[in-house]
Scaffold this active site. Structure first.
Site, PDB file in Angstrom:
ATOM      1  N   LYS A   1      42.346  34.069  32.854  1.00 59.85           N
ATOM      2  CA  LYS A   1      41.304  34.634  33.718  1.00 59.85           C
ATOM      3  C   LYS A   1      40.023  33.877  33.458  1.00 59.85           C
ATOM      4  CE  LYS A   1      40.136  37.807  36.654  1.00 59.85           C
ATOM      5  NZ  LYS A   1      39.602  36.672  37.415  1.00 59.85           N
TER       6      LYS A   1
ATOM      7  N   LYS B   1      36.673  36.836  25.058  1.00 60.00           N
ATOM      8  CA  LYS B   1      36.057  37.921  25.827  1.00 60.00           C
ATOM      9  C   LYS B   1      37.104  38.944  26.270  1.00 60.00           C
ATOM     10  CE  LYS B   1      32.905  36.458  28.609  1.00 60.00           C
ATOM     11  NZ  LYS B   1      32.074  36.053  29.757  1.00 60.00           N
TER      12      LYS B   1
ATOM     13  N   LYS C   1      39.091  28.627  32.625  1.00 58.99           N
ATOM     14  CA  LYS C   1      37.818  28.350  33.317  1.00 58.99           C
ATOM     15  C   LYS C   1      38.000  27.126  34.189  1.00 58.99           C
ATOM     16  CE  LYS C   1      33.629  30.052  33.452  1.00 58.99           C
ATOM     17  NZ  LYS C   1      33.259  31.467  33.280  1.00 58.99           N
TER      18      LYS C   1
ATOM     19  N   ASP D   1      31.668  32.069  39.488  1.00 55.17           N
ATOM     20  CA  ASP D   1      30.768  31.883  38.347  1.00 55.17           C
ATOM     21  C   ASP D   1      29.487  31.272  38.916  1.00 55.17           C
ATOM     22  OD1 ASP D   1      31.265  31.928  35.114  1.00 55.17           O
ATOM     23  OD2 ASP D   1      29.755  30.479  35.649  1.00 55.17           O
TER      24      ASP D   1
ATOM     25  N   THR E   1      28.780  42.762  35.710  1.00 55.15           N
ATOM     26  CA  THR E   1      28.354  42.020  34.517  1.00 55.15           C
ATOM     27  C   THR E   1      26.995  42.515  34.030  1.00 55.15           C
ATOM     28  OG1 THR E   1      29.569  40.125  35.346  1.00 55.15           O
ATOM     29  CG2 THR E   1      28.075  39.714  33.522  1.00 55.15           C
TER      30      THR E   1
ATOM     31  N   ASN F   1      22.757  36.922  39.600  1.00 57.50           N
ATOM     32  CA  ASN F   1      23.594  38.121  39.663  1.00 57.50           C
ATOM     33  C   ASN F   1      23.504  38.960  38.387  1.00 57.50           C
ATOM     34  OD1 ASN F   1      26.559  39.086  38.716  1.00 57.50           O
ATOM     35  ND2 ASN F   1      26.170  39.651  40.827  1.00 57.50           N
TER      36      ASN F   1
ATOM     37  N   SER G   1      36.843  42.368  37.018  1.00 54.37           N
ATOM     38  CA  SER G   1      37.777  41.439  37.668  1.00 54.37           C
ATOM     39  C   SER G   1      39.212  41.878  37.386  1.00 54.37           C
ATOM     40  CB  SER G   1      37.608  40.025  37.128  1.00 54.37           C
ATOM     41  OG  SER G   1      36.469  39.445  37.670  1.00 54.37           O
TER      42      SER G   1
END
Ligand code: NAD
Length: 428
Positions: A71, A95, A107, A147, A191, A222, A362
């Site tokens: 993820k 994380k 990523k 992102d 977030t 964001n 997510s």
């Protein structure tokens, strides 16, 4: 990605090595976890609006998937590097583990600057990225998300391309999609709100009421905007925010003694989180140099922009009054700065715990997409609060018990979980 000699991957490995020692990990486990298991580098040819062809460089790193499908987001950034992507993929593994969701770390990125690309050109990059990686991602393999400088629209273009290639509807392939098109309610806020759920718990443990506190924030995108929203709802006052000015190629801090007005600031901010400095001046904001956010006499610092912002140099400027740093951004603090922060006795809520709200939501989106049934926003944010709060409490309890820095405690919990998963699978 930011700072000439800064290498995010070296920093991520350095952090890992020090915890691996403390956990007494064996050599094979260390070797496995200090590098991505798989990485993909590819070219994305795009037919530009001016009739030329341009080739963009794209990446995907799958750091570790022992605990579940990979993820992690996809960044569009002109200074993107493979080492930044590697570091971010590793941080994603920790994380997901620290908040105990059944996912691994990945990523992706593309070296490009969306400021100078039309929507059609951006769509071509999104579709080209998927064409290169489609067979190596998927709802049960590796699930991308937005992102820096990628949005719900980018994710929908990517999902559409994936579904064209596979000939099936797989909404769980990508998260951060628009609500109504497989997106989860609450993802936009997740977030920033997650940062504040952990901050709220830290304040509670310290016996400080949020209404008595002030904060200074780096970034106004964001993460920052929703962190400010919830912090303000809890009664806190933000007196400074900084943002990047695309035209001047520098950052500025916007200061207001009585507290910034989130609604008004949003109205004078572009979609990249850049605040219009002339309009801000007219509204009575002091426009200060970019680094001024860190020098403010506040209780709380919220770095919510990019990595490598709280450094050995800038950390010295942190005022005595600062009690808590909650890292909204990924990797904002260097190991040198961590030492200074420890000496100053500031309580640190580390990035991969503080900003895990995004990936947690997510995960909720992925679950909802896979079952094709969607929850109400309150249900999503309620579940998010439970996850973030219990993760925070586990880390702070370990930190207290072992008298260690919060970042080390979070790493110890996360790395131990991933190492155990690799062992239990018989990999090492
Ligand atoms: P964004 O693109 O929406 O906003 C970034 C903000 O930072 C913008 O306001 C920009 O002007 C500002 N900025 C950039 N460079 C700056 C500088 N040198 N000084 C001051 N401000 C600067 O990005 P975002 O989604 O808010 O992400 C911010 C950070 O949080 C990144 O490190 C990202 O990896 C991390 N993060 C984001 C999410 C998410 O869900 N969006 C989740 C976890 C972590």
């Amino acid at each position: 990605m930011s700072g000439k000699n800064f290498n995010a991957f070296e920093m991520a490995q350095k952090q890992f090595d020090s915890v691996a020692e403390k956990l007494n990990l064996d050599d094979a486990t260390k070797e496995l976890l200090r590098n991505p298991m798989r990485e993909y580098h590819f070219s994305i040819p795009v037919f530009m609006d001016d009739g030329t062809h341009k080739v963009f460089r794209g990446f995907r790193c799958q750091h570790n998937d022992a605990r579940g499908p990979g993820k992690g987001g996809i960044r569009f950034h002109p200074q993107e590097t493979i080492d930044t992507v590697r570091a971010l993929s590793m941080w994603m593994t920790w994380k997901c583990a620290v908040v105990d969701i059944p996912l691994g770390g990945s990523k992706g990125g593309v070296i490009c600057d969306p400021h100078h690309l039309s929507p059609r050109e951006q769509e071509q990059i999104c579709r080209g990225w998927i064409r290169q990686i489609a067979k190596d991602i998927g709802p049960f393999k590796d699930v991308p998300a937005p992102d820096v400088m990628t949005s719900a629209q980018h994710m929908l273009w990517m999902l559409d391309e994936y579904e064209v290639i596979t000939g099936n509807k797989y909404p769980g392939t990508i998260t951060g999609k628009p609500v109504g098109m497989g997106g989860s309610l609450g993802r936009t806020e997740a977030t920033g709100y997650g940062v504040i759920f952990t901050l709220r718990e830290a304040l509670r443990e310290m016996g400080i009421s949020p209404e008595t506190t002030t904060a200074s924030v780096q970034g106004f995108g964001n993460v920052s905007q929703y962190a400010i929203e919830l912090y303000t709802k809890l009664g806190g006052k933000v007196i400074a925010v900084s943002s990047w000015d695309q035209e001047d190629s520098t950052s500025y801090t916007f200061y207001k003694k009585d507290g910034v007005d989130l609604r008004v600031l949003r109205e004078i901010t572009d979609k990249f989180g850049g605040i219009d400095k002339e309009k801000a001046k007219n509204l009575g904001y002091d426009v200060l140099p970019g680094e001024a956010w860190i020098e403010q006499d506040v209780d709380i610092l919220l770095p919510c922009a990019l990595e490598n912002q709280v450094t050995g140099e800038t950390a010295k400027k942190i005022q005595k009054r600062v009690k808590i740093i909650a890292e909204g951004a990924n990797g904002p603090t260097t190991p040198e700065a961590d030492e200074i922060i420890k000496e100053k006795g500031i309580f640190m809520i580390p990035d991969f715990l503080a900003n895990a709200g995004g990936v947690t939501c997510s995960y909720f989106e992925q679950v909802q997409s896979n079952m094709n049934y969607y929850w109400e926003k309150e249900e999503v944010l309620g579940k998010l609060d439970v996850k973030m709060t219990s993760a925070f409490l586990a880390v702070s309890e370990l930190a207290r018990k072992k008298k260690i820095y919060m970042r080390d405690a979070a790493y110890m919990i996360a790395i131990d979980r991933v190492a155990r998963a690799c062992k239990d699978r018989g990999w090492v």
